[in-house]
Every structure is written in C-alpha cells, then in structure tokens.
Write a protein that holds these residues in place. Structure first.
Motif, PDB file in Angstrom:
ATOM      1  N   ALA A 104      43.133  49.503  48.696  1.00  0.00           N
ATOM      2  CA  ALA A 104      42.177  48.443  48.997  1.00  0.00           C
ATOM      3  C   ALA A 104      40.936  48.720  48.165  1.00  0.00           C
ATOM      4  O   ALA A 104      40.077  49.511  48.559  1.00  0.00           O
ATOM      5  CB  ALA A 104      41.847  48.413  50.490  1.00  0.00           C
ATOM      6  N   VAL A 105      40.861  48.092  46.998  1.00  0.00           N
ATOM      7  CA  VAL A 105      39.799  48.377  46.031  1.00  0.00           C
ATOM      8  C   VAL A 105      38.564  47.574  46.430  1.00  0.00           C
ATOM      9  O   VAL A 105      38.406  46.415  46.050  1.00  0.00           O
ATOM     10  CB  VAL A 105      40.263  48.054  44.600  1.00  0.00           C
ATOM     11  CG1 VAL A 105      39.166  48.374  43.595  1.00  0.00           C
ATOM     12  CG2 VAL A 105      41.535  48.841  44.266  1.00  0.00           C
ATOM     13  N   ASN A 106      37.701  48.203  47.201  1.00  0.00           N
ATOM     14  CA  ASN A 106      36.550  47.525  47.793  1.00  0.00           C
ATOM     15  C   ASN A 106      35.379  47.385  46.827  1.00  0.00           C
ATOM     16  O   ASN A 106      34.458  46.604  47.060  1.00  0.00           O
ATOM     17  CB  ASN A 106      36.089  48.285  49.036  1.00  0.00           C
ATOM     18  CG  ASN A 106      35.800  49.739  48.724  1.00  0.00           C
ATOM     19  OD1 ASN A 106      36.695  50.470  48.295  1.00  0.00           O
ATOM     20  ND2 ASN A 106      34.572  50.171  48.925  1.00  0.00           N
ATOM     21  N   GLY A 107      35.401  48.147  45.740  1.00  0.00           N
ATOM     22  CA  GLY A 107      34.313  48.119  44.766  1.00  0.00           C
ATOM     23  C   GLY A 107      34.789  48.722  43.464  1.00  0.00           C
ATOM     24  O   GLY A 107      35.990  48.722  43.180  1.00  0.00           O
ATOM     25  N   ALA A 108      33.871  49.282  42.686  1.00  0.00           N
ATOM     26  CA  ALA A 108      34.220  49.788  41.360  1.00  0.00           C
ATOM     27  C   ALA A 108      35.360  50.806  41.421  1.00  0.00           C
ATOM     28  O   ALA A 108      35.340  51.736  42.227  1.00  0.00           O
ATOM     29  CB  ALA A 108      32.989  50.411  40.716  1.00  0.00           C
ATOM     30  N   ALA A 109      36.352  50.610  40.538  1.00  0.00           N
ATOM     31  CA  ALA A 109      37.455  51.557  40.352  1.00  0.00           C
ATOM     32  C   ALA A 109      37.445  51.923  38.875  1.00  0.00           C
ATOM     33  O   ALA A 109      37.800  51.113  38.021  1.00  0.00           O
ATOM     34  CB  ALA A 109      38.786  50.934  40.756  1.00  0.00           C
ATOM     35  N   VAL A 110      37.008  53.128  38.579  1.00  0.00           N
ATOM     36  CA  VAL A 110      36.707  53.523  37.206  1.00  0.00           C
ATOM     37  C   VAL A 110      37.593  54.683  36.769  1.00  0.00           C
ATOM     38  O   VAL A 110      37.712  55.686  37.486  1.00  0.00           O
ATOM     39  CB  VAL A 110      35.226  53.935  37.078  1.00  0.00           C
ATOM     40  CG1 VAL A 110      34.878  54.257  35.632  1.00  0.00           C
ATOM     41  CG2 VAL A 110      34.312  52.848  37.625  1.00  0.00           C
ATOM     42  N   GLY A 111      38.203  54.567  35.602  1.00  0.00           N
ATOM     43  CA  GLY A 111      38.953  55.670  35.020  1.00  0.00           C
ATOM     44  C   GLY A 111      40.024  56.200  35.948  1.00  0.00           C
ATOM     45  O   GLY A 111      40.960  55.500  36.343  1.00  0.00           O
ATOM     46  N   ALA A 112      39.892  57.478  36.317  1.00  0.00           N
ATOM     47  CA  ALA A 112      40.870  58.093  37.210  1.00  0.00           C
ATOM     48  C   ALA A 112      40.918  57.390  38.557  1.00  0.00           C
ATOM     49  O   ALA A 112      41.958  57.373  39.222  1.00  0.00           O
ATOM     50  CB  ALA A 112      40.550  59.576  37.402  1.00  0.00           C
ATOM     51  N   GLY A 113      39.794  56.795  38.971  1.00  0.00           N
ATOM     52  CA  GLY A 113      39.791  56.037  40.225  1.00  0.00           C
ATOM     53  C   GLY A 113      40.669  54.812  40.145  1.00  0.00           C
ATOM     54  O   GLY A 113      41.378  54.464  41.103  1.00  0.00           O
ATOM     55  N   LEU A 114      40.652  54.130  38.989  1.00  0.00           N
ATOM     56  CA  LEU A 114      41.550  52.997  38.782  1.00  0.00           C
ATOM     57  C   LEU A 114      42.995  53.468  38.790  1.00  0.00           C
ATOM     58  O   LEU A 114      43.873  52.822  39.384  1.00  0.00           O
ATOM     59  CB  LEU A 114      41.220  52.300  37.468  1.00  0.00           C
ATOM     60  CG  LEU A 114      42.165  51.174  37.034  1.00  0.00           C
ATOM     61  CD1 LEU A 114      42.231  50.062  38.075  1.00  0.00           C
ATOM     62  CD2 LEU A 114      41.738  50.612  35.684  1.00  0.00           C
TER      63      LEU A 114
END
Length: 261
Positions: A104-114
C-alpha cells in the motif's frame, strides 16, 4: 523495536508498517534488522493469510539510508558487495512468504523502497504518491533487483525510462503504465487495500498459496508448462478439505469457513 510495526488481525491479515516517518521510512540498519525478524516471524505463522506493507507518515519508503554512502568509498568492492547482497536479500524476503503480499504505497516510494513495493504480489498506490528510481542521478548502478523487478512488472520500456532518465511517476501514472495495479485517493487507500486483503484471506489457503507459486516470476514459461503444473496442483486441492467446504458453502449459499494451510 519501533522501526517496524506489526498489526495481526483476526482474519489472518497482518499489516507491516515501516515506522521511521522522520526519515521518510529510510531503510536504516536498525530497520533492516527489525524487518528480518518481522518477516521471519510471519513466515512461521500458520494462521497467516495475507500481508500488507505500508509506511507511516507521508512516505512509503525513501529507500536505502544514504547517510553512510560517502563513507563506503574507503571499503573495497568485495566487502561492499557482501554488504549490499545481504541488504537486498533481507528486504526481498517479502517475496518468499507463501501467502499473498500487498504493498500500500501511501506516499513516496524511492529506489529500494520502490523495489520493496514491486516485490509484493499486488501494489496499490495513493493517486499522488511519487514513485521513482533515481539511482543513476546519485552516481549509482540500480540495486535491490531494480533491473529485474521494473521490467518484469511494467515492461522493458517503462523500466528503461525510469532507470535511465530518473522519471518520477505519480500513483495515477503508475497505474496507467502497469507499474501498480490501481491508484486510490490517499485518504481511502488503506481501507481499499485492507478490503482486498480481506477477500484474499477469505479464500481457500491451499489453493491461494499454490496459485501464488504458479504466478511467481510472471507465470509459466509456456502453455505446456502451465498445463503440467495445473494438472498436478489442481488435484492437490481436489483432495483437500477446502474443496469440500467450498462446494458445501456454495450449495448452502453461505460464506465458506476454510481451515489453515
């Protein structure tokens, strides 16, 4: 132990929340260690039916903790390789769980987070969430299986654009591009995702786990491979109590009451 919050619900759904909002839920060493413990605990839970991963605050996950990057130039490549491989494998254990997983991508998903989000079976994003993989703008080669996950999920064209140009997509754009399943208004994202998780959790656990295996890596290599798998996996479910319960529930027009896998 506050870096990861675990909310186990009565219907077999567990919610993992990345909980360093002041750092935009960056993957610090402490959070990484806690993630390892949390996922290992879920893997041993026989009552588990579905896992939801989200972030506390305004971000889903800002990716790796970049504060230590400049210091790493003093380390040799073999040591860095071992460190990064362990880091990647720890976070991607989410893909090893036998039950379906949802980001559940509630906000920024960057690099490894994506990449963490894309390693889940289903991905839903807030409409205005920002998804990006800016590795090359930091002077880095992509990591966390970005060169596998992005093309597998959204195709080579989208992967090239995101990894070579650093393009940022909103949740709405990501849904149109096939990078996420659907986008919802931020205020309703968790309610929508938990509803989806509940529907998954209500289904027969043996059939659900076998279906997850069948779809791993994008599905079977060809038609014959699919038929060979299904001709084995479907009889396994035919021999289970779950099938008898599913048929009885349909006949009696009630909700099925499946046991644990």
């Amino acid at each position: 132990m506050k870096e990861i919050l675990i909310d186990r619900r009565e219907n077999g759904v567990a919610v993992l929340t990345l909980n360093l909002p002041d750092l935009r839920n960056a993957m610090t060493d402490a959070m990484t260690a806690r993630w390892r413990q949390a996922v290992a605990g879920l893997a041993a839970d026989r009552e588990l039916r579905c896992v939801v991963v989200t972030g506390e605050g305004k971000a889903f996950c800002a990716g790796g903790d970049l504060s230590w990057l400049a210091e790493r130039r003093t380390e040799d490549v073999p040591a860095l390789r071992d460190r990064m491989l362990g880091f990647y494998r720890t976070w991607l254990t989410i893909a090893d769980l036998e039950v379906p997983t949802i980001a559940a991508v509630n906000g920024a998903a960057v690099g490894a987070g994506l990449c963490l989000a894309l390693a889940c079976d289903l991905v839903y994003a807030a409409e205005e969430a920002k998804l990006l993989a800016p590795f090359t703008s930091l002077g880095l080669h992509p990591g966390m299986a970005a060169t596998y996950l992005l093309p597998r999920v959204a195709g080579v064209g989208v992967a090239r654009e995101m990894l070579l140009t650093g393009r940022t997509m909103t949740g709405l754009e990501a849904a149109s591009a096939g990078l996420v399943n659907r986008a919802f208004p931020r205020e309703s994202l968790m309610a929508e995702v938990l509803g989806i998780a509940s529907r998954i959790a209500a289904n027969a656990p043996i059939a659900t786990r076998l279906t997850k295996v069948a779809l791993a890596g994008g599905g079977h290599a060809d038609l014959d491979a699919a038929l060979r798998w299904e001709s084995l996996a479907q009889p396994v479910t035919m021999a289970s109590d779950d099938m008898l319960e599913g048929l009885a529930a349909q006949r009696e027009q009630r909700v099925p009451r499946f046991g644990n896998a």
